[in-house]
Structures are given as C-alpha cells and as structure tokens.
Design an enzyme around this catalytic site. Structure first.
Site, mmCIF file in Angstrom:
data_model
loop_
_atom_site.group_PDB
_atom_site.id
_atom_site.type_symbol
_atom_site.label_atom_id
_atom_site.label_comp_id
_atom_site.label_asym_id
_atom_site.label_seq_id
_atom_site.Cartn_x
_atom_site.Cartn_y
_atom_site.Cartn_z
ATOM 1 N N ASN A 8 0.848 -1.202 0.000
ATOM 2 C CA ASN A 8 0.000 0.000 0.000
ATOM 3 C C ASN A 8 0.875 1.240 0.000
ATOM 4 O OD1 ASN A 8 -2.719 -0.855 -0.123
ATOM 5 N ND2 ASN A 8 -2.517 -1.680 1.949
ATOM 6 N N ASN A 11 4.437 5.405 -2.951
ATOM 7 C CA ASN A 11 5.686 5.743 -3.651
ATOM 8 C C ASN A 11 6.216 4.569 -4.446
ATOM 9 O OD1 ASN A 11 5.893 8.401 -2.733
ATOM 10 N ND2 ASN A 11 6.680 7.655 -0.761
ATOM 11 N N LYS A 12 6.132 3.370 -3.837
ATOM 12 C CA LYS A 12 6.596 2.172 -4.544
ATOM 13 C C LYS A 12 5.716 1.917 -5.772
ATOM 14 C CE LYS A 12 8.437 -0.512 -0.612
ATOM 15 N NZ LYS A 12 8.293 -1.795 0.101
ATOM 16 N N ASP A 68 10.616 -7.588 -0.668
ATOM 17 C CA ASP A 68 11.106 -7.504 0.699
ATOM 18 C C ASP A 68 12.557 -7.045 0.623
ATOM 19 O OD1 ASP A 68 10.644 -7.612 3.429
ATOM 20 O OD2 ASP A 68 11.412 -9.641 3.628
ATOM 21 N N THR A 69 12.920 -6.160 1.544
ATOM 22 C CA THR A 69 14.259 -5.556 1.507
ATOM 23 C C THR A 69 14.943 -5.701 2.854
ATOM 24 O OG1 THR A 69 13.633 -3.929 -0.160
ATOM 25 C CG2 THR A 69 15.484 -3.347 1.245
ATOM 26 N N PHE A 148 13.954 7.488 3.928
ATOM 27 C CA PHE A 148 13.315 6.820 5.060
ATOM 28 C C PHE A 148 14.253 5.719 5.566
ATOM 29 C CE2 PHE A 148 12.057 2.615 3.404
ATOM 30 C CZ PHE A 148 12.375 2.785 2.071
ATOM 31 N N GLY A 149 13.815 5.039 6.610
ATOM 32 C CA GLY A 149 14.583 3.898 7.120
ATOM 33 C C GLY A 149 16.022 4.267 7.446
HETATM 34 P P1 IMP Z 1 10.590 -3.248 3.153
HETATM 35 O O1 IMP Z 1 10.735 -4.702 2.858
HETATM 36 O O2 IMP Z 1 10.646 -2.381 1.913
HETATM 37 O O3 IMP Z 1 9.415 -2.942 4.039
HETATM 38 O O4 IMP Z 1 11.886 -2.846 3.992
HETATM 39 C C1 IMP Z 1 12.188 -3.379 5.272
HETATM 40 C C2 IMP Z 1 12.993 -2.385 6.075
HETATM 41 O O5 IMP Z 1 14.262 -2.164 5.445
HETATM 42 C C3 IMP Z 1 12.364 -0.998 6.181
HETATM 43 O O6 IMP Z 1 11.520 -0.919 7.299
HETATM 44 C C4 IMP Z 1 13.555 -0.084 6.315
HETATM 45 O O7 IMP Z 1 13.989 -0.048 7.667
HETATM 46 C C5 IMP Z 1 14.626 -0.785 5.517
HETATM 47 N N1 IMP Z 1 14.686 -0.252 4.131
HETATM 48 C C6 IMP Z 1 14.145 -0.818 3.016
HETATM 49 N N2 IMP Z 1 14.423 -0.076 1.922
HETATM 50 C C7 IMP Z 1 15.157 0.976 2.375
HETATM 51 C C8 IMP Z 1 15.748 2.101 1.714
HETATM 52 O O8 IMP Z 1 15.662 2.301 0.491
HETATM 53 N N3 IMP Z 1 16.428 2.953 2.503
HETATM 54 C C9 IMP Z 1 16.558 2.791 3.851
HETATM 55 N N4 IMP Z 1 16.019 1.778 4.504
HETATM 56 C C10 IMP Z 1 15.323 0.860 3.766
#
Ligand code: IMP
Length: 191
Positions: A8, A11-12, A68-69, A148-149
């Site tokens: 949701n 931006n993505k 997932d990141t 962010f993050g």
């Molecule tokens: P998600 O799988 O995209 O929700 O990423 C999981 C977590 O990795 C996020 O809550 C952030 O803490 C971190 N994260 C993911 N992508 C980025 C980014 O591009 N920059 C900084 N932190 C990121």
C-alpha cells in the site's frame, strides 16, 4: 493486463507504474480490497516476498508481485537483514533501528554493507525472482533528512553523500529496489 503489487506504499506503486508499459495496470492491496496483514515469518527476504505474493494469488486469484528488503552488514554476518524493519525492537522505528546499528558498529572499521531487495512475481502459474543490490557503507553518524529507514546512515559506493541527501530520482536509479524493479519491468515489458 492487471497485476497486483502487494503493497500500500504509494511511492513504490508510482515508481513501478511510471516505467511499466500502459498495457499493464498495477493495483495496490487496497484496490483489490485486501486489508489483512501477511506476517513475515520466513528467515529470508525471498521467503517473505513469496509468502506475500502467494497469499494474494491464492486468496484473490490475481497475478501478483511482492518485495522484501534488508540491509546486510558484512561484519555483522548479514544482519539486520530480514529483520531490518524491527532491528531496534519496534517495528518501523527508524531512529531506534539506526541507533542500534551505530552502536553495534561503534568500534568497527569495516563498515561495508549492502541493501538487497527480492521481488517475487507470480505470473501465469509460474514464479519468478528478481534481485537488486546496492553496495555501500554505514556512516559514523546520520547525514541528511530525506528518504526513510536507514537512508541517513547509508552511503552508496562511488557517491559522496548518504541516500538521505539524494532526491528520489537519483536514489531510484542506483538503489536496490530500483534495480530489482527495473529487472521486473524489463521482464513484463518483454511479454
Ligand atoms: P521493506 O521490505 O521495503 O518494508 O523494507 C524493510 C525495512 O528495510 C524498512 O523498514 C527499512 O527499515 C529498511 N529499508 C528498506 N528499503 C530501504 C531504503 O531504500 N532505505 C533505507 N532503509 C530501507
């Protein structure tokens, strides 16, 4: 063709829709009336992306992709990795996540790290995985207010600023997610 992106995050969604051919319409979870959370219980990024994509395909019948990141730090054996969102103890609390990481690395000179994104696509009864990696290092302190993050403490290799000091266009070109998305889009646009 309609394809669900299991997110949701507007931006993505925008980032993907902008580079996809007009013949593919990307729908969000909200667009298909999916309001439940899928728990990320797997031990790998690929595993969690697969859980999310399979939930949508199996329950709602759509072709779908999910991402997932994680941030993988070399001297921490790949941590925080799949636990990046909740490393500091509270899901999505970036300040706590960054503080914990800076503490863990306080006495370390090797600051090498990489962001890694896994995208799993369920398409036409087949499953595909796309990966994007952005290598860099963890700074000694936060720098910049954007993003962010972990953005304020991550400096990508070959650049002199943190992710948080780049605009989204600059970041998307070289980022883990940008690279994984480009691979996904290349595949979809070639169909
Ligand atoms: P998600 O799988 O995209 O929700 O990423 C999981 C977590 O990795 C996020 O809550 C952030 O803490 C971190 N994260 C993911 N992508 C980025 C980014 O591009 N920059 C900084 N932190 C990121």
């Amino acid at each position: 063709m309609k394809l669900v992106f299991a997110t949701n995050n507007l931006n993505k969604l925008k980032e993907v829709q902008e580079i996809l051919s007009d013949s593919i319409e990307v729908l969000s979870l909200k667009d298909i009336g999916c309001f439940e959370d899928v728990e990320e219980t797997e031990a790998t990024l690929e595993g969690n992306a697969k859980l999310k994509a399979n939930h949508i395909t199996e329950k709602y019948g759509y072709d779908c992709f999910a991402d997932d990141t994680g941030l993988e730090v070399v001297v921490l054996n790949g941590e925080p990795g799949v636990y990046s969102a909740r490393y500091g103890g509270e899901h999505g609390n970036s300040e706590k996540n960054m503080s914990k990481l800076l503490n863990e690395l306080d006495d370390k000179t090797d600051r090498k790290a990489q962001f890694r994104t896994a995208i799993v696509l369920n398409f036409d009864h087949q499953q595909y995985v796309f990966e994007g990696i952005c290598k860099g290092e963890i700074l000694r302190e936060k720098s910049g207010n954007g993003g962010f993050g972990y953005d304020p403490i991550f400096k990508p290799s070959g650049f002199s600023t943190s992710f948080a000091e780049m605009n989204s266009e600059e970041k998307n070109k070289i980022s883990h997610r940008g690279i994984a998305i480009q691979k996904l889009v290349q595949f979809l646009n070639s169909l």
